[in-house]
Write a protein that holds these residues in place. Structure first.
Motif, PDB file in Angstrom:
ATOM      1  N   GLY A  31      -4.027 -17.506  14.060  1.00 24.16           N
ATOM      2  CA  GLY A  31      -2.995 -16.494  13.899  1.00 24.16           C
ATOM      3  C   GLY A  31      -3.024 -15.914  12.494  1.00 24.16           C
ATOM      4  N   MET A  32      -2.613 -14.677  12.385  1.00 27.48           N
ATOM      5  CA  MET A  32      -2.535 -14.050  11.072  1.00 27.48           C
ATOM      6  C   MET A  32      -1.565 -12.892  11.142  1.00 27.48           C
ATOM      7  SD  MET A  32      -5.237 -11.892   8.928  1.00 27.48           S
ATOM      8  CE  MET A  32      -4.600 -10.976   7.550  1.00 27.48           C
ATOM      9  N   HIS A  33      -0.816 -12.726  10.097  1.00 28.53           N
ATOM     10  CA  HIS A  33       0.051 -11.557   9.961  1.00 28.53           C
ATOM     11  C   HIS A  33      -0.066 -11.079   8.531  1.00 28.53           C
ATOM     12  CE1 HIS A  33       3.425  -8.859  10.369  1.00 28.53           C
ATOM     13  NE2 HIS A  33       3.834  -9.310   9.197  1.00 28.53           N
ATOM     14  N   SER A  34      -0.185  -9.790   8.360  1.00 24.91           N
ATOM     15  CA  SER A  34      -0.306  -9.213   7.032  1.00 24.91           C
ATOM     16  C   SER A  34       0.536  -7.949   6.989  1.00 24.91           C
ATOM     17  CB  SER A  34      -1.772  -8.876   6.742  1.00 24.91           C
ATOM     18  OG  SER A  34      -1.881  -8.259   5.485  1.00 24.91           O
ATOM     19  N   ALA A  35       1.151  -7.694   5.853  1.00 22.11           N
ATOM     20  CA  ALA A  35       1.953  -6.481   5.700  1.00 22.11           C
ATOM     21  C   ALA A  35       1.782  -5.962   4.279  1.00 22.11           C
ATOM     22  CB  ALA A  35       3.421  -6.777   5.984  1.00 22.11           C
ATOM     23  N   SER A  36       1.993  -4.681   4.115  1.00 18.15           N
ATOM     24  CA  SER A  36       1.918  -4.054   2.796  1.00 18.15           C
ATOM     25  C   SER A  36       3.108  -3.132   2.636  1.00 18.15           C
ATOM     26  CB  SER A  36       0.635  -3.229   2.642  1.00 18.15           C
ATOM     27  OG  SER A  36      -0.496  -4.034   2.754  1.00 18.15           O
ATOM     28  N   GLY A  37       3.503  -2.957   1.403  1.00 17.69           N
ATOM     29  CA  GLY A  37       4.582  -2.031   1.106  1.00 17.69           C
ATOM     30  C   GLY A  37       4.340  -1.439  -0.264  1.00 17.69           C
ATOM     31  N   ALA A  38       4.950  -0.311  -0.524  1.00 18.96           N
ATOM     32  CA  ALA A  38       4.758   0.327  -1.821  1.00 18.96           C
ATOM     33  C   ALA A  38       5.934   1.230  -2.133  1.00 18.96           C
ATOM     34  CB  ALA A  38       3.469   1.137  -1.822  1.00 18.96           C
ATOM     35  N   TYR A  39       6.155   1.433  -3.401  1.00 21.13           N
ATOM     36  CA  TYR A  39       7.142   2.394  -3.871  1.00 21.13           C
ATOM     37  C   TYR A  39       6.363   3.483  -4.582  1.00 21.13           C
ATOM     38  CZ  TYR A  39      10.975   4.454  -6.464  1.00 21.13           C
ATOM     39  OH  TYR A  39      11.874   5.336  -6.987  1.00 21.13           O
ATOM     40  N   TRP A  40       6.349   4.683  -4.008  1.00 21.22           N
ATOM     41  CA  TRP A  40       5.537   5.755  -4.556  1.00 21.22           C
ATOM     42  C   TRP A  40       6.008   7.107  -4.041  1.00 21.22           C
ATOM     43  CZ3 TRP A  40       0.746   3.218  -2.007  1.00 21.22           C
ATOM     44  CH2 TRP A  40       0.796   3.345  -0.636  1.00 21.22           C
ATOM     45  N   ASN A  41       5.225   8.126  -4.296  1.00 21.34           N
ATOM     46  CA  ASN A  41       5.515   9.477  -3.835  1.00 21.34           C
ATOM     47  C   ASN A  41       4.961   9.627  -2.423  1.00 21.34           C
ATOM     48  OD1 ASN A  41       5.500  12.229  -3.247  1.00 21.34           O
ATOM     49  ND2 ASN A  41       5.093  12.823  -5.365  1.00 21.34           N
ATOM     50  N   ASN A  42       5.826   9.654  -1.423  1.00 23.27           N
ATOM     51  CA  ASN A  42       5.387   9.726  -0.022  1.00 23.27           C
ATOM     52  C   ASN A  42       4.640  11.005   0.325  1.00 23.27           C
ATOM     53  OD1 ASN A  42       6.318   7.199   0.762  1.00 23.27           O
ATOM     54  ND2 ASN A  42       8.366   7.987   1.203  1.00 23.27           N
ATOM     55  N   GLU A  43       4.775  12.023  -0.495  1.00 25.06           N
ATOM     56  CA  GLU A  43       4.082  13.283  -0.217  1.00 25.06           C
ATOM     57  C   GLU A  43       2.634  13.267  -0.694  1.00 25.06           C
ATOM     58  OE1 GLU A  43       6.366  16.536  -1.717  1.00 25.06           O
ATOM     59  OE2 GLU A  43       8.183  15.853  -0.704  1.00 25.06           O
ATOM     60  N   LYS A  44       2.310  12.421  -1.655  1.00 29.29           N
ATOM     61  CA  LYS A  44       0.956  12.405  -2.230  1.00 29.29           C
ATOM     62  C   LYS A  44       0.220  11.086  -2.041  1.00 29.29           C
ATOM     63  CE  LYS A  44       2.165  15.614  -5.924  1.00 29.29           C
ATOM     64  NZ  LYS A  44       2.245  15.782  -7.371  1.00 29.29           N
ATOM     65  N   ASP A  45       0.957  10.002  -1.941  1.00 25.87           N
ATOM     66  CA  ASP A  45       0.357   8.671  -1.877  1.00 25.87           C
ATOM     67  C   ASP A  45       0.455   8.140  -0.446  1.00 25.87           C
ATOM     68  OD1 ASP A  45       0.286   8.993  -4.662  1.00 25.87           O
ATOM     69  OD2 ASP A  45       2.207   7.974  -4.903  1.00 25.87           O
ATOM     70  N   GLY A  46      -0.379   7.157  -0.117  1.00 26.66           N
ATOM     71  CA  GLY A  46      -0.298   6.608   1.228  1.00 26.66           C
ATOM     72  C   GLY A  46      -1.155   5.381   1.435  1.00 26.66           C
ATOM     73  N   MET A  47      -1.061   4.843   2.641  1.00 22.65           N
ATOM     74  CA  MET A  47      -1.865   3.678   3.020  1.00 22.65           C
ATOM     75  C   MET A  47      -2.245   3.790   4.487  1.00 22.65           C
ATOM     76  SD  MET A  47       0.858   0.509   3.282  1.00 22.65           S
ATOM     77  CE  MET A  47       1.676   0.761   1.737  1.00 22.65           C
ATOM     78  N   TRP A  48      -3.319   3.081   4.832  1.00 21.18           N
ATOM     79  CA  TRP A  48      -3.861   3.120   6.185  1.00 21.18           C
ATOM     80  C   TRP A  48      -4.580   1.799   6.422  1.00 21.18           C
ATOM     81  CZ3 TRP A  48      -9.118   3.091   7.641  1.00 21.18           C
ATOM     82  CH2 TRP A  48      -9.395   3.467   8.963  1.00 21.18           C
ATOM     83  N   SER A  49      -4.497   1.270   7.628  1.00 20.59           N
ATOM     84  CA  SER A  49      -5.228   0.034   7.942  1.00 20.59           C
ATOM     85  C   SER A  49      -6.012   0.213   9.232  1.00 20.59           C
ATOM     86  CB  SER A  49      -4.277  -1.158   8.042  1.00 20.59           C
ATOM     87  OG  SER A  49      -3.380  -0.979   9.107  1.00 20.59           O
ATOM     88  N   HIS A  50      -7.039  -0.621   9.369  1.00 19.45           N
ATOM     89  CA  HIS A  50      -7.966  -0.481  10.497  1.00 19.45           C
ATOM     90  C   HIS A  50      -8.546  -1.841  10.853  1.00 19.45           C
ATOM     91  CE1 HIS A  50     -11.240   1.045  12.953  1.00 19.45           C
ATOM     92  NE2 HIS A  50     -12.124   0.500  12.148  1.00 19.45           N
ATOM     93  N   LYS A  51      -8.587  -2.148  12.147  1.00 15.38           N
ATOM     94  CA  LYS A  51      -9.257  -3.362  12.615  1.00 15.38           C
ATOM     95  C   LYS A  51     -10.639  -2.965  13.117  1.00 15.38           C
ATOM     96  CE  LYS A  51      -9.097  -7.213  15.793  1.00 15.38           C
ATOM     97  NZ  LYS A  51     -10.054  -6.985  16.861  1.00 15.38           N
ATOM     98  N   TYR A  52     -11.653  -3.518  12.485  1.00 17.31           N
ATOM     99  CA  TYR A  52     -13.040  -3.261  12.873  1.00 17.31           C
ATOM    100  C   TYR A  52     -13.339  -4.035  14.150  1.00 17.31           C
ATOM    101  CZ  TYR A  52     -18.155  -3.742  12.625  1.00 17.31           C
ATOM    102  OH  TYR A  52     -19.501  -3.754  12.906  1.00 17.31           O
ATOM    103  N   GLU A  53     -13.704  -3.326  15.192  1.00 13.74           N
ATOM    104  CA  GLU A  53     -13.937  -3.956  16.502  1.00 13.74           C
ATOM    105  C   GLU A  53     -15.286  -4.670  16.600  1.00 13.74           C
ATOM    106  OE1 GLU A  53     -11.580  -4.234  18.713  1.00 13.74           O
ATOM    107  OE2 GLU A  53     -10.196  -2.953  17.600  1.00 13.74           O
ATOM    108  N   GLY A  54     -16.226  -4.346  15.716  1.00 11.48           N
ATOM    109  CA  GLY A  54     -17.564  -4.928  15.793  1.00 11.48           C
ATOM    110  C   GLY A  54     -17.648  -6.400  15.443  1.00 11.48           C
ATOM    111  N   GLY A  55     -16.600  -6.980  14.913  1.00 14.48           N
ATOM    112  CA  GLY A  55     -16.626  -8.390  14.545  1.00 14.48           C
ATOM    113  C   GLY A  55     -16.342  -9.324  15.697  1.00 14.48           C
TER     114      GLY A  55
END
Length: 156
Positions: free
Chosen positions: A116-140
């Motif tokens: 099992g695994m759980h991961s989360a991210s958070g940030a305080y920034w300018n929502n109009e210019k800054d951002g984050m994205w996550s992806h699970k690679y299916e090839g593994g």
């Protein structure tokens, strides 16, 4: 993700290409290689992001990037029975009881499952210019591991 410096479809392709290239010779999870794999994935993604988000007019990129790569070992071996094992479960930090229990479950034909695994991210920034994205690679999946990549960008 309107604020992304690279379109989401391209982000996905960059991450998949980095994972494909880095894990091309891997056949199964090998704890001794995880640092090398993570470094390869991260460096490849960073190079592509910097290249694709830079313009000829600017002397430096418009964004700072942070890339995180997590490799999670499956508890079951994806290879057919009798294919051999390249790393021991002791190397992966499991005790002898876990190794014996897993062998017993495999011998009995039971699927051991995943960690099992759980991961989360958070940030305080300018929502109009800054951002984050996550992806699970299916090839593994077929190599006995899950790879999750996170990308953050901050406008400078």
């Amino acid at each position: 993700m309107a604020n992304s410096p690279v379109p989401q479809t391209r982000l996905k392709q960059i991450c998949n290409d980095a994972c494909d290239s880095t894990l091309s010779t891997a056949t199964s999870y090998d704890h001794s290689q995880t640092a090398v794999w993570n470094n390869g994935i991260i460096n490849s993604i960073l190079k592509a992001l910097i290249s694709e988000s830079s313009t000829a007019e600017a002397s430096s990129p418009k964004y700072k990037f942070c890339v995180n790569s997590t490799i999670i070992q499956h508890l079951s071996d994806p290879r057919p029975a009798g294919a051999g094992e390249s790393s021991t479960h002791q190397e992966a930090g499991m005790g002898e009881e876990a190794v014996v229990g897993e062998s017993d479950a495999a011998a009995a034909g039971k699927k051991v499952g995943r960690r099992g695994m759980h991961s989360a991210s958070g940030a305080y920034w300018n929502n109009e210019k800054d951002g984050m994205w996550s992806h699970k690679y299916e090839g593994g999946e077929g190599k006995g591991m899950d790879i999750v990549v996170g990308v953050m960008w901050i406008a400078v």
